[in-house]
Design an enzyme around this catalytic site. Structure first.
Site, PDB file in Angstrom:
ATOM      1  N   LYS A  15       2.034  -3.684   6.689  1.00 51.25           N
ATOM      2  CA  LYS A  15       2.514  -3.693   5.296  1.00 51.25           C
ATOM      3  C   LYS A  15       4.027  -3.429   5.255  1.00 51.25           C
ATOM      4  CE  LYS A  15      -1.493  -4.401   3.290  1.00 51.25           C
ATOM      5  NZ  LYS A  15      -1.792  -5.715   2.683  1.00 51.25           N
ATOM      6  N   TYR A  67      -2.226  -0.959  10.813  1.00 48.87           N
ATOM      7  CA  TYR A  67      -2.466  -1.586   9.506  1.00 48.87           C
ATOM      8  C   TYR A  67      -1.289  -1.300   8.566  1.00 48.87           C
ATOM      9  CZ  TYR A  67      -3.756  -1.433   4.618  1.00 48.87           C
ATOM     10  OH  TYR A  67      -3.725  -1.563   3.251  1.00 48.87           O
ATOM     11  N   SER A  80       0.838  -1.200   0.000  1.00 48.58           N
ATOM     12  CA  SER A  80       0.000   0.000   0.000  1.00 48.58           C
ATOM     13  C   SER A  80       0.869   1.245   0.000  1.00 48.58           C
ATOM     14  CB  SER A  80      -0.853  -0.010   1.278  1.00 48.58           C
ATOM     15  OG  SER A  80      -1.429   1.250   1.492  1.00 48.58           O
TER      16      SER A  80
END
Ligand code: UFG
Length: 341
Positions: free
Chosen positions: A153, A149, A124
């Site tokens: 990644k 979150y 992302s």
């Protein structure tokens, strides 16, 4: 190639399944349906005209994941599965680290056991954090996401890089998505968030269909042309094509691991997207400008030149396409995918 698609029933996964089949690959899906509906698969089978094998379990189960690689012949993996709500990750960090990292570890073990060397990972743009120069370049080194979150990644990118460097023949592409929106032009599949949508496009679509009263525009006083945040919205069909291009590029990659931005290279403001959606619907929609949402950056977009030069991929669809396709999906499926199997 025979490609295992983890999270293949999800929003980006489902569109990529179709793109893979159209490009002549065959697909095996693994999904625990924790954030998607089994009815997606029937739509994929009818759109592709092919039977799609589906395995419904949680990838974090190493034994089941390893067994899957024994049952199915697998040449490559595209790993989408994971929790993805930024706000929820702040209140449930342990669940996010456990799920997103655990499923990746499990897949890597199974891949090593069965000597599967090719992997494409869903990363992302959030990995660039608060201080990267805009447009974001892949070679920016100080990755520092602002949420649990996002940190999953960043961590997974590091894990994959270490594993790729330690494993002869391993080839991994890290795809850093900007803001995926839109739907398949058939209107048969699209984004179907459970509960109140966190993201702008599905929220606007639900306002248009009457499921939400009005859009709240988070902040009208940013240092941008119209005061609202700017993002790099990318059509999910372009994103799906980017996965196929990355997969087919792995064999010719000179390094074991490489990151690619998948974006258009252009920023669009919240109000510009909202106005474009009104045009697609053909009427004005209700909105109100409210306070800023904590953690939002004012404006960022991709430097998409590496994907263009090395993958031969560029995004071709416009903001108008994104809105028209989202609206076709939402108006044909006001409540999203039906329940059932
Ligand atoms: N927005 C609103 N109202 C809403 C929802 C969003 O005004 O109801 C605004 C946001 O404030 C932001 C823009 O619309 O300015 C886009 O917001 P999204 O939530 O759609 O997307 P983000 O750019 O915040 O999120 C994306 C990805 C995440 C990623 C994050 C990192 O969806 O996966 O970027 O910044 F983690």
């Amino acid at each position: 190639m025979r490609v295992l698609v983890s999270g293949g029933a999800g929003y980006i996964g489902s569109h990529t399944v179709l793109a893979l089949i159209e490009a002549g690959h065959s697909v095996v899906v693994v999904d625990d349906f924790s954030n998607s509906k089994p009815t997606v698969v029937a739509r994929l089978e009818s759109l592709s005209g092919q039977h799609i094998p589906v395995h419904a379990f949680d990838l974090a189960d190493i034994d089941k994941t390893t067994q899957l690689f024994s049952i199915e012949e697998i040449d490559a993996v595209i790993h989408f599965a994971g929790f993805k709500a930024v706000g929820e990750s702040v209140s449930k960090p342990l669940e996010y680290y456990q799920n997103n990292l655990g499923s990746t570890f499990s897949l890597l073990h199974a891949m090593r056991r069965h000597e599967v060397k090719k992997l494409v990972f869903s990363s992302s743009a959030t990995v660039y954090g608060d201080n990267a120069p805009v447009p974001y370049p892949e070679d920016y080194e100080h990755l520092a996401a602002a949420s649990p979150y996002g940190r999953t990644k960043v961590m997974i990118e590091h894990v994959l890089s270490d594993v790729a460097h330690a494993t002869p023949g391993q080839r991994i592409a890290l795809l850093r998505y900007f803001n995926p929106v839109g739907a398949h032009p058939s209107g048969e599949i699209g984004e179907d968030p459970q509960g109140i949508p966190n993201n702008l496009m599905p929220f606007v679509a639900q306002v248009a269909i009457g499921r939400r009263e009005k859009l709240e525009v988070f902040g009208g006083d940013y240092p941008t042309a119209d005061g609202t945040c700017e993002r790099d919205y990318i059509h999910v069909q372009d994103l799906a094509a980017g996965h196929v291009a990355a997969l087919e590029h792995l064999d010719t990659m000179s390094e074991p691991v490489r990151a690619f931005n998948l974006g258009t290279g252009t920023g669009t403001s919240v109000m510009e997207l909202f106005r474009a959606f009104e045009k697609a619907v053909g009427r004005e929609l209700p909105y109100e400008v409210v306070g800023r949402r904590p953690g939002d950056l004012p404006a960022y977009w991709a430097d998409p030149s590496r994907a263009r030069d090395e993958l031969g991929w560029t995004a071709t669809r416009t903001i108008e396409d994104m809105c028209a396709d989202t609206w076709r999906w939402q108006s044909a499926n006001p409540q999203g995918f039906p329940d059932g199997s």
